[in-house]
Write a protein that holds these residues in place. Sequence first.
Motif, PDB file in Angstrom:
ATOM      1  N   GLN A  70      12.288 -30.082 -12.093  1.00 57.40           N
ATOM      2  CA  GLN A  70      11.499 -29.595 -11.253  1.00 57.40           C
ATOM      3  C   GLN A  70      11.739 -30.270  -9.773  1.00 57.40           C
ATOM      4  N   ASN A  71      12.185 -31.691 -10.091  1.00 61.50           N
ATOM      5  CA  ASN A  71      12.440 -32.432  -8.660  1.00 61.50           C
ATOM      6  C   ASN A  71      13.890 -31.809  -8.160  1.00 61.50           C
ATOM      7  N   ALA A  76      16.384 -28.389  -3.652  1.00 65.26           N
ATOM      8  CA  ALA A  76      17.222 -27.288  -3.364  1.00 65.26           C
ATOM      9  C   ALA A  76      16.516 -26.259  -2.541  1.00 65.26           C
ATOM     10  N   ILE A  77      15.262 -26.065  -2.959  1.00 68.91           N
ATOM     11  CA  ILE A  77      14.323 -25.170  -1.929  1.00 68.91           C
ATOM     12  C   ILE A  77      13.934 -25.776  -0.746  1.00 68.91           C
ATOM     13  N   LEU A  81      15.087 -24.079   2.915  1.00 75.18           N
ATOM     14  CA  LEU A  81      14.073 -23.693   3.887  1.00 75.18           C
ATOM     15  C   LEU A  81      14.354 -24.415   5.217  1.00 75.18           C
ATOM     16  N   ASP A  82      14.845 -25.669   5.076  1.00 74.13           N
ATOM     17  CA  ASP A  82      15.236 -26.565   6.073  1.00 74.13           C
ATOM     18  C   ASP A  82      16.408 -25.709   6.986  1.00 74.13           C
ATOM     19  N   GLU A  83      17.424 -25.395   6.256  1.00 74.97           N
ATOM     20  CA  GLU A  83      18.237 -24.527   7.011  1.00 74.97           C
ATOM     21  C   GLU A  83      17.860 -23.393   7.745  1.00 74.97           C
ATOM     22  N   LEU A  84      16.955 -22.348   6.939  1.00 71.37           N
ATOM     23  CA  LEU A  84      16.404 -21.485   7.952  1.00 71.37           C
ATOM     24  C   LEU A  84      15.711 -21.845   9.045  1.00 71.37           C
TER      25      LEU A  84
END
Length: 141
Positions: A70-71, A76-77, A81-84
Amino acid sequence: MKLRRVFNLVAKKASYSAGTPWTFLGALAIVVIWGASGPIFKFNDTWQLVINTGTTIITFLMVFLIQHSQNADTAAIQIKLDELIRATAEANNELLDLEELDEERLEEIRREYERMARDAGDALERVRASCHHPRPDDEAV
């Protein structure tokens, strides 16, 4: 460093395997066999201890494996999101490190986004009303 790679590989495979129908059926079969063997062992303390000990050990180990997976998934998510956010010109760059903000600031941002969502919903309602299009839930069934 090698230990981390091995642990990562084992954790991913174990986490994936734990979520398969075959693993569930295997666990169910163990419980059914254990339950059916109760009369043979006269439902004694040792018979109960076997299932209690087995499930406790498996649960204890799975907590760490699943948390590790989960970590990794969360990280990764978060990067995606940061890149988006970073790639969107109009984005609020403060959101890039949202997980580092204190609860008070997070609450302020949440309220602001709720307000924007309400405003967007109100605008949509005005557009629908001006176009005289009935809402799907307003139509007769």
